[in-house]
Enzyme design. Structure first.
Site, PDB file in Angstrom:
ATOM      1  N   HIS A  93     -16.101  20.411   3.276  1.00  0.00           N
ATOM      2  CA  HIS A  93     -16.911  19.691   2.298  1.00  0.00           C
ATOM      3  C   HIS A  93     -17.626  18.501   2.928  1.00  0.00           C
ATOM      4  CE1 HIS A  93     -14.238  22.074  -0.250  1.00  0.00           C
ATOM      5  NE2 HIS A  93     -15.079  21.872  -1.235  1.00  0.00           N
TER       6      HIS A  93
ATOM      7  N   SER B 265     -14.842  26.789   0.553  1.00  0.00           N
ATOM      8  CA  SER B 265     -14.136  26.249  -0.598  1.00  0.00           C
ATOM      9  C   SER B 265     -13.400  27.381  -1.305  1.00  0.00           C
ATOM     10  CB  SER B 265     -15.112  25.514  -1.527  1.00  0.00           C
ATOM     11  OG  SER B 265     -14.430  24.726  -2.475  1.00  0.00           O
TER      12      SER B 265
ATOM     13  N   GLU C  69      -9.278  22.546   5.751  1.00  0.00           N
ATOM     14  CA  GLU C  69      -9.959  21.388   5.169  1.00  0.00           C
ATOM     15  C   GLU C  69      -9.622  21.305   3.694  1.00  0.00           C
ATOM     16  OE1 GLU C  69     -12.772  21.318   2.834  1.00  0.00           O
ATOM     17  OE2 GLU C  69     -12.449  23.443   2.442  1.00  0.00           O
TER      18      GLU C  69
END
Length: 338
Positions: free
Chosen positions: A308, A144, A238
Site C-alpha cells: 500500500h 491487497s 505487507e
C-alpha cells in the site's frame, strides 16, 4: 487490514456465461503440489479485462483503470458485473465469480487486471473452477485482498500470479517500470532496489520462490487449503492499518501454520498506519517485527517498495528470485511470463 479507499475500472466484454452449477466447481481440491505454470506475456495492443472481485468500484476508479492500462498500450474490456454492488463487496459471490471465470475463459482476453482489492475475495476460493484456470492460464494481477486469489490459484494450479498495482492505483514511473519488466519482457534478470526508506533488519543473501502478499489475508488463509508452505521460500509481506499487537498475532500464526520459521528470507513492505496510537501500551511496529522475525536468522528487509505504498514493484508468485539484504535488492532469476 483496514484498506484505504482505492479503486479504478475498465470496459470489458465476456464470451462465457456461467450458471449456478459453476459456483460449486473446485476440481483441484486435493492440495497437492502443482507444477508451476507461467502465463504468456503481453504485447502492445493486447486486450485485458478489468474485474472487481473484492470491494465495489465507482466510475472514477474505472476510468482511471482504463486510462492507466491504455497508457501501457493495452486495450481494455470491462467485466459484465464490474459496477455491481452489495454492501462492502462488488456484487454477489455469483456475480464476482462469473466475471473471474468469464475472463479466464475469454480467448480474446490476454490478462486479467483487478480494479481494486477491498473485501470478499476469500469467499470465492471454494467456488473457483481451478481446472478452467489451469486450462486457460493468463496473467492475473492485483494486491491487497487479491492476495487471496493469487495464493489460492497458485496453490491449486501452479499458475504464477502477479502481486502488483491494481488498475485504480497511481501508475508512477516506478510502478510502470517494474510492471512492464514482467508483463511485457518476462522479468528474468530484472532487479528491484529498495528506496531510501528501506532498512536491512538482517544481512545476507538468500534464494527461493517468491510467496506472499498482504499479512491479514495470508493469516486468514492459514490452514484453509488455499495457503502455501513458506519453507525455503522468499516470503514478501505487507499490510496497512493494523496495530503492532495484531501484526504480532498474525506473524505468529504464519510461523506456526505456514512454516514462516523455515523461510529462506523475508521481504517486508510498507506497513502504513501500523504503529501504536498515542497513549497505547505497546511495542512499536519495528520492535514487533524484530521480536517476531530476527530469531529466524535469515536475511530480512523492511519497507521495501511494495504493497500500500505509492510506489510498488510487481512480485510474481512462485518465481525463483535472489534477495541480497545487504544491497537491499531483489533479482528475478527466471522469467515470470513466457
Amino acid at each position: 487490514m483496514k484498506r484505504r479507499p482505492f479503486i479504478k475500472t475498465m470496459a470489458m466484454g465476456t464470451t462465457a456465461i456461467f450458471t449456478t452449477s459453476n459456483l460449486n466447481a473446485n476440481a483441484t481440491s486435493t492440495g497437492k503440489k502443482e507444477k508451476t505454470i507461467k502465463p504468456k506475456g503481453l504485447t502492445k495492443g493486447d486486450t485485458v479485462t478489468l474485474i472487481a472481485p473484492g470491494g465495489p468500484v465507482n466510475d472514477q476508479k474505472i476510468e482511471l483503470s482504463v486510462k492507466n492500462l491504455e497508457d501501457l498500450g493495452l486495450k481494455v474490456k470491462l467485466s459484465k458485473n464490474v459496477r455491481a454492488k452489495r454492501g462492502y463487496m462488488a456484487g454477489t459471490d455469483k456475480q464476482r465469480l462469473e466475471d473471474l471465470h468469464a475472463a479466464f475463459a475469454d480467448t480474446t482476453t490476454k490478462a486479467i487486471w483487478c480494479v481494486r482489492g477491498g473485501d470478499g475475495c476469500n469467499r470465492l476460493l471454494p467456488l473457483i473452477d481451478y481446472d478452467l484456470v489451469k486450462e486457460n492460464p493468463k496473467i492475473l494481477i492485483g494486491f491487497s485482498d487479491i492476495t487471496a486469489l493469487i495464493n489460492a490459484i497458485y496453490r491449486k494450479t501452479g499458475l504464477v500470479g502477479l502481486h502488483g498495482p491494481i488498475g485504480a492505483w497511481d501508475f508512477t514511473d516506478f510502478n510502470k517500470e517494474h510492471v512492464n519488466a514482467i508483463v511485457f519482457d518476462g522479468g528474468a534478470g530484472h532487479s528491484i532496489d529498495g528506496t531510501d526508506k528501506t532498512i536491512t533488519l538482517a544481512e545476507g543473501k538468500a534464494t527461493g520462490k517468491l510467496i506472499g502478499g498482504n499479512l491479514s489475508l495470508l493469516a486468514a488463509l492459514a490452514g484453509t487449503g488455499y495457503d502455501n508452505d513458506f519453507k525455503d521460500k522468499l516470503v514478501f509481506i505487507e499490510d496497512v492499518g493494523e496495530k503492532p499487537r495484531k501484526v504480532d498475532r498474525m506473524l505468529t500464526q504464519l510461523r506456526q501454520a505456514n512454516n514462516l520459521k523455515k523461510a529462506s528470507g523475508i521481504i517486508l513492505g510498507e506497513f502504513a498506519d501500523c504503529n501504536p496510537g498515542e497513549g497505547d501500551v505497546s511495542l512499536s511496529l519495528i520492535e514487533t517485527l524484530k521480536d517476531r522475525l530476527l530469531d529466524l536468522n535469515i536475511p530480512i528487509l523492511y519497507d521495501f517498495p511494495f504493497g500500500h505504498d505509492k510506489n510498488l514493484c510487481t512480485f510474481p508468485m512462485g518465481v525463483e528470485v535472489e534477495l541480497d539484504a545487504s544491497k537491499k535488492r531483489v533479482t528475478l532469476k527466471e522469467n515470470a511470463t513466457l
